[in-house]
Enzyme design. Sequence first.
Site, mmCIF file in Angstrom:
data_model
loop_
_atom_site.group_PDB
_atom_site.id
_atom_site.type_symbol
_atom_site.label_atom_id
_atom_site.label_comp_id
_atom_site.label_asym_id
_atom_site.label_seq_id
_atom_site.Cartn_x
_atom_site.Cartn_y
_atom_site.Cartn_z
ATOM 1 N N CYS A 1 37.484 43.026 35.639
ATOM 2 C CA CYS A 1 36.943 43.057 34.287
ATOM 3 C C CYS A 1 35.779 44.044 34.215
ATOM 4 C CB CYS A 1 36.432 41.705 33.786
ATOM 5 S SG CYS A 1 37.598 40.370 33.992
ATOM 6 N N ARG B 1 39.110 48.818 35.060
ATOM 7 C CA ARG B 1 38.751 47.569 35.727
ATOM 8 C C ARG B 1 39.604 46.379 35.258
ATOM 9 N NH1 ARG B 1 34.140 47.766 38.367
ATOM 10 N NH2 ARG B 1 33.956 45.523 38.259
ATOM 11 N N TRP C 1 40.686 41.463 33.148
ATOM 12 C CA TRP C 1 41.798 41.338 34.090
ATOM 13 C C TRP C 1 41.851 39.856 34.415
ATOM 14 C CZ3 TRP C 1 42.693 39.708 39.148
ATOM 15 C CH2 TRP C 1 43.904 40.129 39.717
ATOM 16 N N ASN D 1 32.026 39.017 34.158
ATOM 17 C CA ASN D 1 32.965 39.590 35.127
ATOM 18 C C ASN D 1 32.731 38.848 36.442
ATOM 19 O OD1 ASN D 1 32.742 42.611 37.121
ATOM 20 N ND2 ASN D 1 34.427 41.213 36.946
ATOM 21 N N GLY D 2 33.804 38.309 37.024
ATOM 22 C CA GLY D 2 33.656 37.589 38.292
ATOM 23 C C GLY D 2 34.398 36.270 38.242
ATOM 24 N N GLU E 1 52.035 53.999 52.689
ATOM 25 C CA GLU E 1 51.289 54.419 51.507
ATOM 26 C C GLU E 1 52.249 54.948 50.421
ATOM 27 O OE1 GLU E 1 48.595 53.955 50.260
ATOM 28 O OE2 GLU E 1 48.273 55.554 48.809
ATOM 29 N N LYS F 1 52.589 53.471 46.645
ATOM 30 C CA LYS F 1 52.436 54.283 45.430
ATOM 31 C C LYS F 1 53.632 54.067 44.512
ATOM 32 C CE LYS F 1 49.144 54.954 45.400
ATOM 33 N NZ LYS F 1 48.114 54.733 46.378
ATOM 34 N N GLU G 1 53.733 50.440 42.949
ATOM 35 C CA GLU G 1 52.678 50.035 42.009
ATOM 36 C C GLU G 1 52.764 50.741 40.666
ATOM 37 O OE1 GLU G 1 48.527 50.784 43.061
ATOM 38 O OE2 GLU G 1 49.152 52.473 44.276
ATOM 39 N N HIS H 1 66.288 46.203 63.177
ATOM 40 C CA HIS H 1 65.993 44.835 63.632
ATOM 41 C C HIS H 1 66.021 43.842 62.475
ATOM 42 C CE1 HIS H 1 65.260 46.174 67.674
ATOM 43 N NE2 HIS H 1 64.454 47.123 67.214
ATOM 44 N N LYS I 1 41.614 48.700 38.894
ATOM 45 C CA LYS I 1 41.130 49.669 39.877
ATOM 46 C C LYS I 1 40.173 49.044 40.888
ATOM 47 C CE LYS I 1 40.633 53.935 41.295
ATOM 48 N NZ LYS I 1 41.804 54.383 42.058
HETATM 49 C C1 F6R Z 1 46.402 51.377 45.433
HETATM 50 C C2 F6R Z 1 44.997 51.091 45.429
HETATM 51 C C3 F6R Z 1 44.537 49.829 46.047
HETATM 52 C C4 F6R Z 1 43.130 49.987 46.643
HETATM 53 C C5 F6R Z 1 42.604 48.625 47.118
HETATM 54 C C6 F6R Z 1 41.246 48.757 47.777
HETATM 55 O O1 F6R Z 1 46.685 52.608 44.860
HETATM 56 O O2 F6R Z 1 44.206 51.834 44.898
HETATM 57 O O3 F6R Z 1 45.431 49.373 47.010
HETATM 58 O O4 F6R Z 1 43.182 50.889 47.703
HETATM 59 O O5 F6R Z 1 42.511 47.755 46.026
HETATM 60 O O6 F6R Z 1 40.317 49.297 46.907
HETATM 61 P P1 F6R Z 1 38.999 49.987 47.432
HETATM 62 O O7 F6R Z 1 39.391 51.205 48.203
HETATM 63 O O8 F6R Z 1 38.217 50.312 46.206
HETATM 64 O O9 F6R Z 1 38.320 48.982 48.316
#
Ligand code: F6R
Length: 600
Positions: free
Chosen positions: A2, A27, A73, A99-100, A477, A481, A484, A500, A595
Site C-alpha cells: 500500500c 505499491r 494492496w 500501510n502495514g 529468473e 518474469k 508474473e 527426474h 512492487k
Molecule cells: C519480481 C520482483 C520480485 C522482487 C521481490 C523482492 O519481478 O520484482 O520478485 O524481486 O519482491 O523485492 P526487493 O528486491 O525489493 O527486496
Amino acid sequence: MCGIVGYIGQNDTKEVLLNGLEKLEYRGYDSAGIAMLNDNGLNLFKVKGRIAALRGYVNNTIYATMGIGHTRWATHGVPSEENAHPHQSASGRFTLVHNGVIENYQDLKKEHLSDTAFVSETDTEVIVHLIDKLYGKYENTAEAFRQVISLLKGSYAIAMIDSEDQDNLYVAKNKSPLLVGLGEGFNVVASDAMATLKVTDQYLEIYDQEIVIVNRSFVEVQRLDGTVVDRKPYTAKIDASDIEKGTYPHFMLKEIDEQPFVTRKIIKEYQNENNELKLDNDIREAMKAADRIYIIACGTSYHAGLVGKEFIEKLANIAAEVHVASEFSYNMPLLSEKPLFVFISQSGETADSRSVLVKIKEMGYPALTITNVPGSTLSREADYTLNLYAGPEIAVASTKAYTAQIAVLVILAVDTAQAKGLKLDFDPMQELAIVANAMEILTDQKEAMEELVTNYLQAARNAFFIGRSADYHVCMEGALKLKEISYIQAEGFAGGELKHGTIALIEEGTPVIALATQADVNYAIRGNVQEVIARGANAMIISMKGMEQDTDAFVLPHVHELLTPLVSVVPLQLLAYYAALHRGCDIDKPRNLAKSVTVE
Ligand code: F6R
C-alpha cells in the site's frame, strides 16, 4: 504494501494527493481513496480499482487545504470500496490511512471494541475506532493518538485527520516506510519521496516507533514517550524525469533498455580516476573477516543472489549460501563461526528480508545491504550499504535492478579477491564494459524477440526454461518474469533435473526455452533439449557466440563466461514483455502483485 500520502498547506490538496497516489501505485493498486478536510467538513472518496478510477470519481469542485490518500494492496479483506482506505471512526471525527499489518488487531478488537460496529474487514479499522474511544478518555487528539499507537503490534505507516482540527495531520511509523516532505507554507507525508517530488525535494526521515505532528509551518517528530526528536532534513536526489515513461509504452520496456546505461554507471561509480575499485574499506574488511557469506533475498533479488554466490566462491574464494528470506527467518540453518550477511533488495523495504536482518542483528552478526534505495530500512539497519545506482524502478517486474545487483555482486567479489591478494585471470571492469555493449546489441533486437514469442509462446498455457550452471539461475529468473506479467505458468529447471519427474508434463507443442552459454555443459544441455523434442516439445535454444549451432533460435554476443547472466537474461525479459503484450496484459502492474512487499 500500500502507499500513503498526506498534505497540509495552501495548494490544491486534491491534485497533490492524486498525483502522489499515481506515483505510489507501484505499491498496490486494487483500491484507492482520499479524504479532504475543509470548512464544510470531511469529503471522502473511495473506489475499488486504480487511481484513474478515483480521479474520475472525485468531485472536482471540492477545494481543501489538507487531506490524506491511500492506494491499497489487500491483506485483510478483499479489494472493495468498504475495505478501501481512508477508514473512519464510529463518530466520524477521525479518518486515517494505513500501510502495514496490525498483528494484534483481533486482540485489540476483543479487548476494547466489542461494542463497536465495523464496516470493513480490515485490521486498520481497529486503529481508528480505538482513537475515537481513547479520545473520550483523554480529550486530546495527540494523546489519544499516542496511546493507541503504543498499543499496536506489527507494521504501520499511518496518517490521520481529526475533523475538528484543520491545522495538524497526525502521523506514525513502525517498519513500514514513511517520509515527511517539507515545503514553504505546506508539508507532505508519503511512503516514498517519488510521490511528492513535484512539490518538494526536502525530506525528513521518520524512524520506527515515532509519531509526527505535521502542521503547515512546522513538523514535530516525537518518540512514543513524548520526547521531541531533532532531525535534519535531507535532499532527495531523484531526477523527476526518471519516474516518467517518456515515449515508452511501458516502464518495463524503458527499464530493460536502461540496463546498458546502468551497467556503465555502476562501473563508473565503483572506480576511482585510476580505474581502481573504490569500495568502503569497512566492507572490504568485513568480507575478508567472514568465513561464510549468507545471501538473503526474495524473488528476483534471490535469483541475483544465486548468481552472486558463484562470484563470491569462484573469485573471492569464500563459501557462500543463498537463502529465501521468508524461509531463513523461521528455519535458520546452522551458522558458521564468522558469518557475514548480505541482503539483496531493490526496494530495501521487503519485510521478509527485514525480519531476517532484525534477527541476525540481535544475534550480533554484521550485515551488508545491496539496494537501489540507500536510505531504505534495510540500508539504514545494516552495518554497510552498496548502492545499485539503477535509478527508480517503477515496473513491478524487476529488470534493471536484477542486472545491477549482479554487476554490484561481481564488483564486491572482485574487490574481496583483490583485498585477499588473489590473482584474477581477466580484467573484470573491462569485461563489464563488454557486457554493457552486449546488452545494447540485445535491446536493439526487439523485433527478433517478438518473433520468438509468436513462434514459441503465442498460445502457450505453460512454458519451461532449462539451463545448467549459471544458465539454470537465469532460467529461474526468466520463468519468474514470464509468469508474473503474462500469467503463463512457467518453471525454470536445471536441465539435468527435468527427466527426474517434470518431463512428464511435456506434451505436443509445450514450449521449452533452453539457455546454452556455458562451455562445459553445452553438450549436456543440448542433450536435454533433444530429450524434450523427442516428447513433442516446441523447443528453442538461446546460445552464446562461440558455442552456437545452426538450429539455435538466437545467438547472444560473446561475453566472459562468468558474466553471461547479465546478458542472457535480457532476451528472457523481452520474451516475457512481448508475451504479456500479445496477451493484452497490464505489463507494469500485473495482477495481485505490488512492487514493494512490506508485509511478511
Ligand atoms: C519480481 C520482483 C520480485 C522482487 C521481490 C523482492 O519481478 O520484482 O520478485 O524481486 O519482491 O523485492 P526487493 O528486491 O525489493 O527486496
